[in-house]
Design a protein around this motif. Structure first.
Motif, PDB file in Angstrom:
ATOM      1  N   PHE A 210       0.882  -1.203   0.027  1.00  0.00           N
ATOM      2  CA  PHE A 210      -0.035   0.017   0.135  1.00  0.00           C
ATOM      3  C   PHE A 210       0.402   1.049  -0.251  1.00  0.00           C
ATOM      4  CE2 PHE A 210      -4.135  -2.000   1.970  1.00  0.00           C
ATOM      5  CZ  PHE A 210      -4.499  -2.454   0.926  1.00  0.00           C
ATOM      6  N   ASP A 211       2.021   1.763   0.366  1.00  0.00           N
ATOM      7  CA  ASP A 211       3.055   2.139   0.416  1.00  0.00           C
ATOM      8  C   ASP A 211       4.168   2.002   0.857  1.00  0.00           C
ATOM      9  OD1 ASP A 211       4.241   5.024   0.790  1.00  0.00           O
ATOM     10  OD2 ASP A 211       3.657   5.251   3.336  1.00  0.00           O
ATOM     11  N   TRP A 212       4.842   1.660  -0.410  1.00  0.00           N
ATOM     12  CA  TRP A 212       6.447   0.748  -0.884  1.00  0.00           C
ATOM     13  C   TRP A 212       6.865   1.207  -1.581  1.00  0.00           C
ATOM     14  CZ3 TRP A 212       6.894  -2.530  -4.872  1.00  0.00           C
ATOM     15  CH2 TRP A 212       8.103  -4.003  -4.409  1.00  0.00           C
ATOM     16  N   SER A 213       7.801   1.515  -1.446  1.00  0.00           N
ATOM     17  CA  SER A 213       9.266   1.422  -2.698  1.00  0.00           C
ATOM     18  C   SER A 213      10.197   0.773  -2.682  1.00  0.00           C
ATOM     19  CB  SER A 213       9.598   2.739  -2.230  1.00  0.00           C
ATOM     20  OG  SER A 213      10.257   3.808  -0.960  1.00  0.00           O
ATOM     21  N   GLU A 214      10.781   0.576  -3.103  1.00  0.00           N
ATOM     22  CA  GLU A 214      12.017  -0.537  -3.544  1.00  0.00           C
ATOM     23  C   GLU A 214      12.890  -0.238  -4.882  1.00  0.00           C
ATOM     24  OE1 GLU A 214      13.484  -4.852  -2.425  1.00  0.00           O
ATOM     25  OE2 GLU A 214      11.329  -4.501  -2.911  1.00  0.00           O
ATOM     26  N   PRO A 215      14.368  -0.504  -4.284  1.00  0.00           N
ATOM     27  CA  PRO A 215      15.247  -0.471  -6.056  1.00  0.00           C
ATOM     28  C   PRO A 215      14.910  -1.172  -6.451  1.00  0.00           C
ATOM     29  CG  PRO A 215      16.457   0.097  -3.457  1.00  0.00           C
ATOM     30  CD  PRO A 215      15.373  -0.713  -3.060  1.00  0.00           C
ATOM     31  N   LEU A 216      13.999  -1.240  -7.866  1.00  0.00           N
ATOM     32  CA  LEU A 216      14.175  -1.685  -8.837  1.00  0.00           C
ATOM     33  C   LEU A 216      15.360  -2.420  -9.170  1.00  0.00           C
ATOM     34  CD1 LEU A 216      12.735  -2.363 -11.286  1.00  0.00           C
ATOM     35  CD2 LEU A 216      13.603  -1.542 -12.979  1.00  0.00           C
ATOM     36  N   ALA A 217      16.866  -2.852  -9.315  1.00  0.00           N
ATOM     37  CA  ALA A 217      17.639  -3.106  -9.014  1.00  0.00           C
ATOM     38  C   ALA A 217      17.979  -4.494  -8.198  1.00  0.00           C
ATOM     39  CB  ALA A 217      18.977  -2.448  -8.713  1.00  0.00           C
ATOM     40  N   SER A 218      17.038  -3.670  -7.279  1.00  0.00           N
ATOM     41  CA  SER A 218      17.146  -5.278  -6.232  1.00  0.00           C
ATOM     42  C   SER A 218      16.414  -6.411  -5.421  1.00  0.00           C
ATOM     43  CB  SER A 218      18.253  -4.604  -4.874  1.00  0.00           C
ATOM     44  OG  SER A 218      17.699  -3.893  -4.395  1.00  0.00           O
ATOM     45  N   ALA A 219      14.990  -5.919  -6.403  1.00  0.00           N
ATOM     46  CA  ALA A 219      13.399  -6.458  -5.871  1.00  0.00           C
ATOM     47  C   ALA A 219      13.406  -7.489  -6.305  1.00  0.00           C
ATOM     48  CB  ALA A 219      11.901  -4.983  -6.619  1.00  0.00           C
ATOM     49  N   PRO A 220      13.240  -8.478  -5.424  1.00  0.00           N
ATOM     50  CA  PRO A 220      13.304  -9.622  -6.287  1.00  0.00           C
ATOM     51  C   PRO A 220      11.523 -10.008  -6.951  1.00  0.00           C
ATOM     52  CG  PRO A 220      11.953  -9.778  -4.311  1.00  0.00           C
ATOM     53  CD  PRO A 220      12.809  -8.160  -4.376  1.00  0.00           C
ATOM     54  N   SER A 221      12.226 -10.935  -7.764  1.00  0.00           N
ATOM     55  CA  SER A 221      10.608 -11.499  -9.304  1.00  0.00           C
ATOM     56  C   SER A 221       9.354 -11.711  -8.209  1.00  0.00           C
ATOM     57  CB  SER A 221      11.441 -12.400  -9.363  1.00  0.00           C
ATOM     58  OG  SER A 221      11.015 -13.905  -8.724  1.00  0.00           O
ATOM     59  N   HIS A 222       9.163 -12.165  -7.330  1.00  0.00           N
ATOM     60  CA  HIS A 222       7.905 -12.523  -6.617  1.00  0.00           C
ATOM     61  C   HIS A 222       7.242 -11.183  -6.201  1.00  0.00           C
ATOM     62  CE1 HIS A 222      10.498 -12.419  -3.251  1.00  0.00           C
ATOM     63  NE2 HIS A 222       9.869 -12.725  -2.012  1.00  0.00           N
ATOM     64  N   ARG A 223       7.636 -10.099  -5.822  1.00  0.00           N
ATOM     65  CA  ARG A 223       7.062  -8.754  -5.305  1.00  0.00           C
ATOM     66  C   ARG A 223       7.157  -8.001  -6.406  1.00  0.00           C
ATOM     67  NH1 ARG A 223      10.850  -8.989  -0.093  1.00  0.00           N
ATOM     68  NH2 ARG A 223      12.403  -7.872  -1.090  1.00  0.00           N
ATOM     69  N   ILE A 224       8.473  -8.214  -7.844  1.00  0.00           N
ATOM     70  CA  ILE A 224       7.457  -7.362  -9.274  1.00  0.00           C
ATOM     71  C   ILE A 224       6.991  -7.945  -9.299  1.00  0.00           C
ATOM     72  CG2 ILE A 224       8.754  -6.970 -11.049  1.00  0.00           C
ATOM     73  CD1 ILE A 224      10.867  -6.668 -10.532  1.00  0.00           C
ATOM     74  N   LEU A 225       6.593  -9.609  -9.838  1.00  0.00           N
ATOM     75  CA  LEU A 225       5.017  -9.597 -10.550  1.00  0.00           C
ATOM     76  C   LEU A 225       3.753  -9.415  -8.759  1.00  0.00           C
ATOM     77  CD1 LEU A 225       6.923 -13.638 -11.087  1.00  0.00           C
ATOM     78  CD2 LEU A 225       5.704 -11.661 -12.431  1.00  0.00           C
ATOM     79  N   ALA A 226       3.907  -9.469  -7.638  1.00  0.00           N
ATOM     80  CA  ALA A 226       2.908  -8.593  -7.481  1.00  0.00           C
ATOM     81  C   ALA A 226       1.707  -7.915  -7.198  1.00  0.00           C
ATOM     82  CB  ALA A 226       3.355  -9.663  -5.498  1.00  0.00           C
ATOM     83  N   VAL A 227       3.463  -7.259  -7.098  1.00  0.00           N
ATOM     84  CA  VAL A 227       2.846  -5.692  -8.234  1.00  0.00           C
ATOM     85  C   VAL A 227       2.407  -5.055  -9.245  1.00  0.00           C
ATOM     86  CG1 VAL A 227       3.683  -3.227  -7.724  1.00  0.00           C
ATOM     87  CG2 VAL A 227       4.666  -4.407  -5.928  1.00  0.00           C
TER      88      VAL A 227
END
Length: 757
Positions: A210-227
């Motif tokens: 809901f209120d989340w941020s993370e560097p793209l280079a280190s974001a794991p695949s499951h969080r990218i797909l979840a978002v």
């Protein structure tokens, strides 16, 4: 295929150019990956299946690049825009993004602000400003000459604005600037996610984001797909942007020749840079970053799925045993199927465990009678609803002689039951009986049975419906084909589905083989396969080595020795004064063979060593030996599970954030990556595999949400009060901002490897 492609692939994959070229030629000639890796080692320098698959995929990407390059050159040539310099740059482009950047200034496009400015005659003013010549007139003064009411330029301010529009488009279409921005977005971009207004309650399962941020280079695949899934379902919105000041600084250094305030023309360029970035470059690069991150996330998720599937398909088989299978059920009863050692259904029935006492006694008598009458060696119990209760019932019968009692994962069994394959095999049987048969066969030979259903129905994937479906299908087909061919297929008993994965066959030839077998009886030799309609020499070459014919006149037909090498083995036997059968039976004879005497132009030591290994153990199954497993008695439902318990379990799914373990309570527990070992674990697959037997400690049980958190750490209970600290949230692991409470860490894997019970 060009030498440039071969050299590039060899460099990218760190392989020998000759090996790459040989593999490419074989692939181009229709050879399969298993065949190349197994039977063409001399040609490829011993490349394995992974390397050959990588070469195939690289060739496909380069072909796609060449196809696009040809289309662009054709378009430019037809419009008279293909200069020698541009043609040279296009030919040198080594990626689609570079190719598209070069084409962008010449691509037909809708009407833009820059086009309108050019129509007003403002391009000379834009050129003057962009030159940033100290001796030239100041932009404000030069702009006066371009004021023209008829053209819609009312004053110098409007003239300068139009000129900046031209410059902004020019900056956006600069290939070097785009390459620099692309690198910045991918290396320094940050995913910033928020919940859409009014969607907080409906999208509660996404509350970690809901209120989340993370560097793209280190974001794991499951969080990218979840978002991405949350956005697709209308609950979340996210952006991918680098720090704006860094982007503007890079662009200003590239295009503004003088510091701010020193030269008015440079200040105008600087203003155009800001507009170009915010209006044109940033949206374009963000789109690319989204696509690239999706591609990376897909690749990681597909890799996880493929590795899980491989472990499941290569699970140890029970083998040819007489099996009684039970598909559990309360209301409709338990469906029973009895199979002989060849996997043929010989009897089916129904028992009721939760009805009247009279029915319960009849069920006990029926099971005892079936075990005695058919000399049952193993009982397979599906792990669906009432599975543990059914297992307890069977164990309580104290059957004699005692068969092995095994819980079998029935994920996807319902898919098989309703499939065309099941209808062909058992047209007159109920779906539930087909399911019981499938449960028995999964125990006897998991590989032979699981190939009958779509791998996506097995339940070992992660976000499998969100990833690129074409890439997923290719990867899973590769895995299934690899597993089938590494084990080998008995041609006289294999199903059409299993045969279809044999190198060189496919669905049509597999059907032809089955039809020929049914009409003419079992194959007596590999050579008989050439009598199958439409199975020609090429398909025979690809398939023969992976097909087995047990009890054939030529003992090599039951091994992985390819027919093209039968003459070589016969020569070895003749040189020793014995038969091929003697050579296969007596180790002493094989030890006398000097392999160097049999090397030649097409046969080297790698192939000869493979042949000797096959002669030693012809048709050897590479899978591990079967070991019976049982869950803890008395722990049959989630209410029985308490924190602190140590329980045996079986890994059912491995994801990027941990592993799911079946502990026998109809709900898998999750071992978060932080709880997999007493050391730091980056990749869960380094620690656990699907179908691995493990011992876990229960950390927490959430009855309301039916969630069980587990640990595989060996270091004791943790804090002094006997309670373990909850696992770190994924946000904390990677430095993500605004992490939610640790109780939500399950939500990272929205599918959570759950199986449809």
């Amino acid at each position: 295929m060009t030498s440039k492609h071969i050299g590039r692939i060899a460099g990218d994959l760190s392989l020998n150019s000759r090996s790459v070229e040989a593999a490419a030629l074989l692939l181009g000639g229709g050879a399969t990956i298993p065949f190349i890796a197994r039977y063409r080692k001399e040609a490829t320098g011993g490349l394995d299946e992974v390397a050959v698959a990588a070469i195939r995929d690289s060739l496909a990407r380069l072909q796609e690049l060449d196809t696009r390059r040809e289309a662009i050159c054709r378009s430019l040539d037809e419009r008279g825009l293909l200069s020698p310099e541009l043609k040279s740059s296009l030919d040198a482009a080594d990626s689609l993004s570079v190719l598209e950047d070069l084409y962008l200034p010449h691509r037909p496009k809708k009407r833009t602000r820059a086009m309108a400015a050019r129509e007003k005659g403002l391009e000379p003013l834009a050129d003057l400003i962009f030159s940033q010549d100290r001796s030239a007139k100041a932009p404000e003064e030069a702009a006066e000459a371009f004021v023209d009411s008829e053209k819609g330029v009312e004053n110098a301010r409007e003239a300068l604005a139009g000129a900046r529009d031209i410059l902004a488009e020019r900056i956006n279409e600069d290939a070097a600037a785009r390459a620099e921005m692309r690198t910045l977005f991918l290396s320094r971009g940050e995913i910033r996610c928020r919940v859409l207004k009014g969607k907080e309650e409906a999208g509660a399962k996404y509350r970690d984001y809901f209120d989340w941020s993370e560097p793209l280079a280190s974001a794991p695949s499951h969080r990218i797909l979840a978002v991405r899934r949350g956005e697709k379902e209308g609950f979340l919105a996210f952006r991918i942007l680098p720090p704006e000041d860094q982007a503007l600084s890079l662009l200003e250094k590239r295009f503004a020749l003088f510091p701010e305030g020193e030269l008015p023309a440079s200040d105008q360029v600087r203003e155009a840079v800001g507009d170009a970035y915010k209006r044109l470059l940033a949206p374009s690069m963000e789109t690319e970053a989204r696509l690239e991150s999706k591609k990376r996330a897909d690749a990681e998720a597909i890799c996880v799925f493929a590795e899980n599937l491989r472990e499941l398909l290569l699970a140890p088989p029970l083998g040819g045993k007489r099996v009684l299978a039970v598909d559990p059920g309360f209301r409709t009863g338990c469906k029973i199927a009895v199979l002989d050692a060849q996997g043929t259904l010989v009897h089916h029935d129904v028992i009721y465990l939760a009805q009247s006492e009279k029915q319960a006694r009849r069920s006990e008598e029926l099971v005892r009678d079936l075990v005695r009458r058919f000399r049952i060696e193993a009982v397979a119990v599906g792990n669906g609803t009432a599975g543990r209760e059914t297992e307890a019932f069977v164990r309580g019968l104290h059957l004699e002689p005692p068969p092995a009692i095994v819980m079998v994962n029935e994920s996807g069994a319902s898919v098989y039951s309703a499939s065309e394959a099941a209808r062909e095999e058992f047209p007159d049987l109920d779906l539930t009986v087909r399911g019981a048969v499938s449960i028995a066969r999964r125990l006897m030979d998991p590989l032979a049975e699981l190939v009958k259903i779509d791998p996506k129905a097995i339940g070992v994937g992660q976000y499998q419906h969100d990833v690129d479906q074409t890439a997923l299908r290719q990867s899973l087909d590769d895995v299934v084909m690899s597993c089938v061919n590494s084990v080998g297929v008995e041609v006289n008993t294999a199903s059409r589905q299993l045969l279809s994965y044999v190198s060189g066959l496919g669905a049509q030839l597999a059907s032809k083989i089955v039809e020929f077998r049914e009409e003419n009886g079992p194959f007596r030799s590999r050579e008989d396969l050439l009598k199958v309609p439409r199975l020609g020499p090429k398909a025979f070459e690809q398939a023969a080595g992976f097909l087995r014919i047990r009890g054939a006149h030529n003992p090599l037909d039951g091994s992985a020795v390819h027919p093209e090498r039968y003459g070589l083995v016969q020569t070895m036997a003749e040189d020793l004064g014995c038969t091929v059968a003697d050579l296969m039976e007596e180790n002493g004879l094989r030890e006398k063979i000097d392999l160097s005497k049999y090397t030649g132009d097409s046969v080297g030591l790698p192939t000869l060593r493979d042949i000797m290994a096959e002669l030693d153990k012809p048709g050897r199954d590479p899978r591990r030996s079967f070991e019976a497993f049982s869950f803890t008695e008395g722990i049959e439902k989630i209410e029985d599970v308490k924190p602190g318990m140590n329980l045996p379990g079986i890994v059912t799914n491995v994801t990027a954030f941990g592993a799911f373990v079946d502990i026998g309570v109809h709900q898998d527990g999750l071992v978060h990556v932080s709880q997999l070992a007493d050391r730091f674990v980056k990749n869960p697959a380094d620690v656990v595999k699907v179908h691995q037997k493990v011992t876990v400690t229960v950390l927490d049980v959430d009855l309301a949400r039916r969630r069980i958190s587990l640990s595989m750490k060996k270091g004791g209970p943790g804090p002094a009060d006997g309670k373990r600290k909850p696992p770190r949230t994924p946000q904390r692991e990677s430095g993500a901002k605004n992490p939610q409470p640790a109780s939500n860490w399950f939500l990272d894997g929205l599918e959570k490897g759950r199986r449809d019970r």
